[in-house]
Scaffold this active site. Structure first.
Site, mmCIF file in Angstrom:
data_model
loop_
_atom_site.group_PDB
_atom_site.id
_atom_site.type_symbol
_atom_site.label_atom_id
_atom_site.label_comp_id
_atom_site.label_asym_id
_atom_site.label_seq_id
_atom_site.Cartn_x
_atom_site.Cartn_y
_atom_site.Cartn_z
ATOM 1 N N SER A 35 -0.515 -7.778 10.784
ATOM 2 C CA SER A 35 -1.994 -7.778 11.314
ATOM 3 C C SER A 35 -3.026 -7.838 10.179
ATOM 4 O O SER A 35 -3.806 -8.785 10.175
ATOM 5 C CB SER A 35 -2.267 -6.378 12.064
ATOM 6 O OG SER A 35 -3.843 -6.502 12.462
ATOM 7 N N HIS A 59 0.285 -4.690 19.596
ATOM 8 C CA HIS A 59 0.607 -4.352 18.393
ATOM 9 C C HIS A 59 1.446 -2.982 18.579
ATOM 10 O O HIS A 59 0.955 -2.334 19.117
ATOM 11 C CB HIS A 59 -0.435 -4.313 17.271
ATOM 12 C CG HIS A 59 -0.233 -4.335 16.321
ATOM 13 N ND1 HIS A 59 0.096 -3.029 15.578
ATOM 14 C CD2 HIS A 59 -0.062 -5.061 15.292
ATOM 15 C CE1 HIS A 59 0.408 -3.237 14.143
ATOM 16 N NE2 HIS A 59 0.287 -4.647 14.088
ATOM 17 N N HIS A 113 5.620 -4.918 8.687
ATOM 18 C CA HIS A 113 5.792 -6.410 9.195
ATOM 19 C C HIS A 113 5.982 -7.320 8.180
ATOM 20 O O HIS A 113 5.071 -8.098 7.938
ATOM 21 C CB HIS A 113 4.737 -6.655 10.201
ATOM 22 C CG HIS A 113 4.741 -6.238 11.655
ATOM 23 N ND1 HIS A 113 3.502 -5.869 12.305
ATOM 24 C CD2 HIS A 113 5.931 -5.858 12.156
ATOM 25 C CE1 HIS A 113 4.036 -5.247 13.330
ATOM 26 N NE2 HIS A 113 5.356 -5.397 13.439
ATOM 27 N N THR A 158 -5.696 0.595 12.530
ATOM 28 C CA THR A 158 -5.938 0.793 11.098
ATOM 29 C C THR A 158 -5.992 -0.473 10.212
ATOM 30 O O THR A 158 -6.489 -0.665 9.262
ATOM 31 C CB THR A 158 -5.058 1.817 10.343
ATOM 32 O OG1 THR A 158 -3.658 1.067 10.453
ATOM 33 C CG2 THR A 158 -5.031 3.277 11.052
ATOM 34 N N CYS A 191 1.030 -1.276 -0.138
ATOM 35 C CA CYS A 191 0.056 0.149 -0.024
ATOM 36 C C CYS A 191 1.023 1.167 0.056
ATOM 37 O O CYS A 191 1.910 1.203 -0.057
ATOM 38 C CB CYS A 191 -0.823 0.053 1.393
ATOM 39 S SG CYS A 191 0.042 -0.137 2.643
ATOM 40 N N SER A 234 1.829 -5.407 3.509
ATOM 41 C CA SER A 234 3.391 -5.184 3.749
ATOM 42 C C SER A 234 4.159 -6.331 2.738
ATOM 43 O O SER A 234 5.328 -6.279 2.971
ATOM 44 C CB SER A 234 3.830 -5.235 5.067
ATOM 45 O OG SER A 234 3.031 -6.395 5.736
ATOM 46 N N GLU A 289 1.375 -0.456 16.561
ATOM 47 C CA GLU A 289 0.328 0.680 16.341
ATOM 48 C C GLU A 289 -0.480 0.921 17.409
ATOM 49 O O GLU A 289 -0.713 1.986 17.777
ATOM 50 C CB GLU A 289 -0.198 0.258 14.931
ATOM 51 C CG GLU A 289 -1.355 1.372 14.438
ATOM 52 C CD GLU A 289 -2.189 1.234 13.493
ATOM 53 O OE1 GLU A 289 -3.551 1.805 13.638
ATOM 54 O OE2 GLU A 289 -2.172 0.242 12.672
#
Length: 322
Positions: A226, A127, A44, A167, A15, A269, A129
């Site tokens: 994730s 996590h 990740h 997210t 992305c 990712s 984030e």
């Protein structure tokens, strides 16, 4: 029976936030030379991290492991305010590769905190984030991982309560938990736009569409990713067998034995080179054709931080793999 067709989900793989994060590390290496220190895995994915290690990136968790005067990059997942303050105190040259969509959540938390809000955060404990977002404040953010958690939290007040989310969650799971939050706290403030990022949404939608047309889904992604894990779960919830692989070598022949159509996707990712290697493995196991499904075309690009401009000769190379 051997597989006859591989269906490729669209969109899949990198992305805009991942592209940007990797390019920040590569440009820092090209401009300042190795080593460049990165707090936590930049994204990740095992392949990406190993590729950047080979180019001179050093991944650390504690800033005490970074020598004075070094260049430091914050990962795409974001960091707590305490890490930002420590990096400044230690005098590092810092480039922030936090995904702009994660930064948007941080900005919203800071703004509403000034207005007296407490927060319910929907996300996975531990996590990075989640740690980064919860670390934007010293207190006042309550983490919920599932519907059951919603009944347990005890905000200090409920007049000003806002919900934010990690997210990279399952869109459907986040909706269920949000509904439970609204049922308990009817006046809770929701984000103007949902926090789950466009890429997570698009990839999950593509898997939902693909799952109806295949016998098994293979997700390319690392165990720590994730959003990759959520893609596998989406397929399983629709009743389609689904497996996740970090590389083509992990693909097991028995997963596709007796399956005619194989669905293939990749987390945000995971670079496309890994998808191509899985395709080659599937061909070796008997797949006769590969067909890309129709899907959303992503055109979003995020700007790089100031101070990382290069001549054309110094452009990043890993991005070409996506």
């Amino acid at each position: 029976m051997k597989p006859s067709e591989v269906l490729l989900a669209e969109p899949r793989g990198f992305c805009a936030g991942v592209d940007r994060a990797i390019e920040i590390v590569e440009r820092a290496l090209a401009k300042f030379g190795a080593p460049i220190y990165v707090r936590h895995e930049i994204v990740h994915n095992t392949y990406v991290v190993n590729d950047l290690k080979a180019k001179g990136a050093i991944f650390i968790e504690a800033l005490a492991d970074v020598p004075p005067g070094a260049t430091l990059v914050f990962s795409a997942h974001g960091v707590p305010k305490s890490v930002e303050r420590e990096a400044e105190q230690r005098g590092f040259r810092v480039f922030d590769a936090t995904c702009p969509l994660v930064s948007k959540v941080h900005v919203e938390v800071a703004k509403l905190h000034r207005e007296g809000y407490e927060f319910i955060m929907i996300g996975h404990k531990g996590h990075p984030e989640v740690e980064g977002t919860m670390g934007q404040l010293d207190s006042g953010i309550h983490l919920v991982e599932d519907v059951a958690d919603v009944a347990r939290i005890q905000p200090a007040q409920t007049d000003k309560l806002a919900v934010v989310t990690q997210t990279t969650l399952s869109v459907d799971d986040a909706a269920d938990i949000t509904a439970a939050v609204k049922a308990r706290f009817p006046h809770v403030r929701e984000p103007k736009q949902q926090d789950i990022c466009y890429a997570t949404q698009n990839r999950q939608d593509a898997v939902k569409l693909m799952s109806k047309a295949v016998d098994v889904v293979i997700v390319v992604g690392s165990p720590t990713s994730s959003n990759s894990n959520r893609l596998r779960e989406v397929a399983l919830k629709l009743g389609t067998d689904a497996y996740m692989v970090d590389s083509a070598e992990e693909l097991r022949a028995e997963w596709i034995e007796g399956k005619t159509r194989i669905g293939l996707t990749a987390g945000a990712s995971a670079p496309d080179i890994l998808v191509q290697q899985v395709i080659e493995r599937l061909r070796a196991l008997g797949a006769l054709s590969v067909r890309k499904l129709d899907g959303v075309e992503e055109t979003i690009k995020f700007p790089l931080p100031k101070g990382l401009k290069l001549d054309d000769a110094g452009e990043s190379s890993l991005g070409h793999l996506s």
